[in-house]
Scaffold this motif. Structure first.
Motif, mmCIF file in Angstrom:
data_model
loop_
_atom_site.group_PDB
_atom_site.id
_atom_site.type_symbol
_atom_site.label_atom_id
_atom_site.label_comp_id
_atom_site.label_asym_id
_atom_site.label_seq_id
_atom_site.Cartn_x
_atom_site.Cartn_y
_atom_site.Cartn_z
ATOM 1 N N ALA A 1 33.303 44.647 18.328
ATOM 2 C CA ALA A 1 33.657 43.840 19.506
ATOM 3 C C ALA A 1 33.369 42.366 19.270
ATOM 4 C CB ALA A 1 32.889 44.346 20.725
ATOM 5 N N SER A 2 32.327 42.058 18.540
ATOM 6 C CA SER A 2 31.983 40.661 18.267
ATOM 7 C C SER A 2 32.775 40.069 17.111
ATOM 8 C CB SER A 2 30.477 40.554 17.965
ATOM 9 O OG SER A 2 30.131 41.367 16.860
ATOM 10 N N GLY A 3 33.675 40.835 16.586
ATOM 11 C CA GLY A 3 34.490 40.342 15.478
ATOM 12 C C GLY A 3 34.250 41.127 14.211
ATOM 13 N N GLY A 4 35.227 41.159 13.376
ATOM 14 C CA GLY A 4 35.119 41.872 12.112
ATOM 15 C C GLY A 4 36.453 41.863 11.403
ATOM 16 N N SER A 5 36.427 42.157 10.161
ATOM 17 C CA SER A 5 37.656 42.177 9.384
ATOM 18 C C SER A 5 38.533 43.356 9.773
ATOM 19 C CB SER A 5 37.332 42.224 7.888
ATOM 20 O OG SER A 5 36.628 43.421 7.590
ATOM 21 N N VAL A 6 39.780 43.301 9.308
ATOM 22 C CA VAL A 6 40.695 44.397 9.601
ATOM 23 C C VAL A 6 40.233 45.680 8.911
ATOM 24 C CG1 VAL A 6 43.085 45.173 9.390
ATOM 25 C CG2 VAL A 6 42.591 42.769 9.897
ATOM 26 N N ALA A 7 39.778 45.565 7.699
ATOM 27 C CA ALA A 7 39.315 46.747 6.971
ATOM 28 C C ALA A 7 38.118 47.388 7.670
ATOM 29 C CB ALA A 7 38.962 46.360 5.541
ATOM 30 N N GLN A 8 37.225 46.542 8.205
ATOM 31 C CA GLN A 8 36.065 47.082 8.918
ATOM 32 C C GLN A 8 36.492 47.770 10.208
ATOM 33 O OE1 GLN A 8 33.155 44.129 9.965
ATOM 34 N NE2 GLN A 8 31.664 45.674 10.719
ATOM 35 N N GLN A 9 37.434 47.195 10.917
ATOM 36 C CA GLN A 9 37.909 47.823 12.148
ATOM 37 C C GLN A 9 38.583 49.170 11.864
ATOM 38 O OE1 GLN A 9 40.448 45.015 14.154
ATOM 39 N NE2 GLN A 9 38.783 43.565 14.585
ATOM 40 N N ILE A 10 39.363 49.218 10.778
ATOM 41 C CA ILE A 10 40.011 50.484 10.428
ATOM 42 C C ILE A 10 38.965 51.544 10.076
ATOM 43 C CG2 ILE A 10 41.482 51.609 8.725
ATOM 44 C CD1 ILE A 10 43.077 49.017 8.547
ATOM 45 N N PHE B 1 37.213 63.544 2.625
ATOM 46 C CA PHE B 1 37.089 62.645 1.479
ATOM 47 C C PHE B 1 38.396 61.887 1.194
ATOM 48 C CE2 PHE B 1 33.747 65.819 0.673
ATOM 49 C CZ PHE B 1 32.665 64.980 0.453
ATOM 50 N N ASP B 2 39.306 61.893 2.142
ATOM 51 C CA ASP B 2 40.578 61.139 2.041
ATOM 52 C C ASP B 2 41.386 61.566 0.814
ATOM 53 O OD1 ASP B 2 39.701 59.761 4.292
ATOM 54 O OD2 ASP B 2 38.795 58.149 3.106
ATOM 55 N N LEU B 3 41.351 62.843 0.492
ATOM 56 C CA LEU B 3 42.096 63.341 -0.662
ATOM 57 C C LEU B 3 43.537 63.708 -0.300
ATOM 58 C CD1 LEU B 3 39.366 65.647 -2.262
ATOM 59 C CD2 LEU B 3 39.915 63.262 -2.826
ATOM 60 N N ILE B 4 43.762 64.142 0.908
ATOM 61 C CA ILE B 4 45.107 64.530 1.335
ATOM 62 C C ILE B 4 45.868 63.330 1.880
ATOM 63 C CG2 ILE B 4 46.414 66.040 2.890
ATOM 64 C CD1 ILE B 4 44.118 68.034 2.732
ATOM 65 N N VAL B 5 45.283 62.668 2.816
ATOM 66 C CA VAL B 5 45.883 61.461 3.423
ATOM 67 C C VAL B 5 44.821 60.374 3.384
ATOM 68 C CG1 VAL B 5 46.952 60.451 5.455
ATOM 69 C CG2 VAL B 5 47.374 62.847 4.902
ATOM 70 N N ALA B 6 45.146 59.249 2.749
ATOM 71 C CA ALA B 6 44.173 58.155 2.633
ATOM 72 C C ALA B 6 44.220 57.268 3.874
ATOM 73 C CB ALA B 6 44.474 57.329 1.395
ATOM 74 N N LEU B 7 43.111 56.585 4.130
ATOM 75 C CA LEU B 7 43.071 55.646 5.252
ATOM 76 C C LEU B 7 44.007 54.448 4.948
ATOM 77 C CD1 LEU B 7 39.231 55.474 6.043
ATOM 78 C CD2 LEU B 7 41.011 56.465 7.486
ATOM 79 N N PRO B 8 44.626 53.931 6.003
ATOM 80 C CA PRO B 8 45.461 52.725 5.784
ATOM 81 C C PRO B 8 44.621 51.536 5.365
ATOM 82 C CG PRO B 8 45.205 53.179 8.122
ATOM 83 C CD PRO B 8 44.615 54.341 7.411
ATOM 84 N N THR B 9 45.196 50.665 4.558
ATOM 85 C CA THR B 9 44.522 49.468 4.076
ATOM 86 C C THR B 9 44.924 48.258 4.924
ATOM 87 O OG1 THR B 9 46.310 49.019 2.496
ATOM 88 C CG2 THR B 9 44.451 50.407 1.735
ATOM 89 N N ALA B 10 44.199 47.172 4.718
ATOM 90 C CA ALA B 10 44.486 45.957 5.493
ATOM 91 C C ALA B 10 45.871 45.428 5.193
ATOM 92 C CB ALA B 10 43.426 44.913 5.209
ATOM 93 N N GLY B 11 46.334 45.495 3.935
ATOM 94 C CA GLY B 11 47.642 45.008 3.579
ATOM 95 C C GLY B 11 48.737 45.813 4.244
ATOM 96 N N ALA B 12 48.582 47.151 4.278
ATOM 97 C CA ALA B 12 49.580 48.000 4.916
ATOM 98 C C ALA B 12 49.579 47.780 6.414
ATOM 99 C CB ALA B 12 49.314 49.457 4.597
ATOM 100 N N ALA B 13 48.416 47.510 7.005
ATOM 101 C CA ALA B 13 48.353 47.278 8.450
ATOM 102 C C ALA B 13 49.002 45.981 8.820
ATOM 103 C CB ALA B 13 46.895 47.311 8.933
ATOM 104 N N GLY B 14 48.935 44.923 7.927
ATOM 105 C CA GLY B 14 49.529 43.642 8.231
ATOM 106 C C GLY B 14 51.008 43.652 8.044
#
Length: 222
Positions: free
Chosen positions: A130-139, A209-222
């Motif tokens: 809430a106080s701010g953070g990077s996109v990767a941290q929010q994801i 462990f994100d082996l099947i579907v990986a978490l989205p990255t900051a570049g893909a989110a932008g």
């Protein structure tokens, strides 16, 4: 010449037998009866039955005594009754097999505990960022932790389904033997529960462990 006296030889008189006395006869007969009564009393004390008793009336210690064939058998006696009550009916194994399938389905599709855990992690991530953070941290904080919590809860349900299914399948090999062999449908349902549990565990591990579907990255989110 002296007169001669003729001597005649007299035969000895034969003694006639005396007639038996009535009093002595009575005493002898009474003594004989008393002796017979005494012998009968000793026979009852030693043999356990009177001399006049017939077969079947003697004591159990007499080897010549015969069992009473006229007595009716005890119809209420069941030699296998205790074994039937002690032997398991197989109901527990059948119930465990059905429960294993249910847990396996929950492990694959998810349940409300997983949703509650995901929503909690989402709320904590929002508070942290809430106080701010990077996109990767929010994801990672908002989306990734909720994802991992759901996978963890579903994996626990799947692992529990695996254990219960194995118990239902191998139960007849342990403990007291069941009265009837395990039905085929119980083994089939238990095997299905084990298969669902294994599949749920594998999927949950891959998602955690994100082996099947990986978490989205900051570049893909932008």
């Amino acid at each position: 010449m002296n007169p001669t006296t003729s001597k005649t030889t007299e035969a000895p008189a034969t003694e006639e037998p005396e007639a038996p006395d009535a009093t002595s006869t009575t005493l002898v007969k009474g003594a004989s009866d008393a002796s017979d009564v005494s012998d009968e009393a000793e026979g009852e004390a030693e043999g356990g039955r009177a001399p006049g008793d017939g077969p079947g009336h003697g004591s159990s210690a007499d080897p010549d005594s015969e069992p009473d064939l006229d007595s009716e058998p005890d119809l209420d006696f069941d030699p296998k009754g205790d074994d039937i009550h002690r032997a398991p009916s197989g109901l527990g194994a059948a119930a465990a097999a059905v429960v294993a399938v249910g847990l396996g389905v929950v492990g694959l599709t998810g349940a409300w505990p997983g949703r509650v855990a995901a929503e909690r992690e989402t709320l904590l991530g929002q508070i942290k960022t809430a106080s701010g953070g990077s996109v990767a941290q929010q994801i990672s904080e908002i989306y990734g932790d909720a994802w991992h919590s759901t996978a963890l809860v579903n994996g626990l349900f799947a692992f529990l389904a695996l254990l219960v299914g194995v118990f239902a399948l191998v139960r007849p090999a342990f403990g007291a033997p069941a009265r009837d062999p395990q039905p085929g449908w119980v083994r089939a349902v238990a095997t299905a529960g084990i298969a669902l549990g294994v599949l749920g565990v594998l999927i949950s591990v891959g998602m955690y462990f994100d082996l099947i579907v990986a978490l989205p990255t900051a570049g893909a989110a932008g």
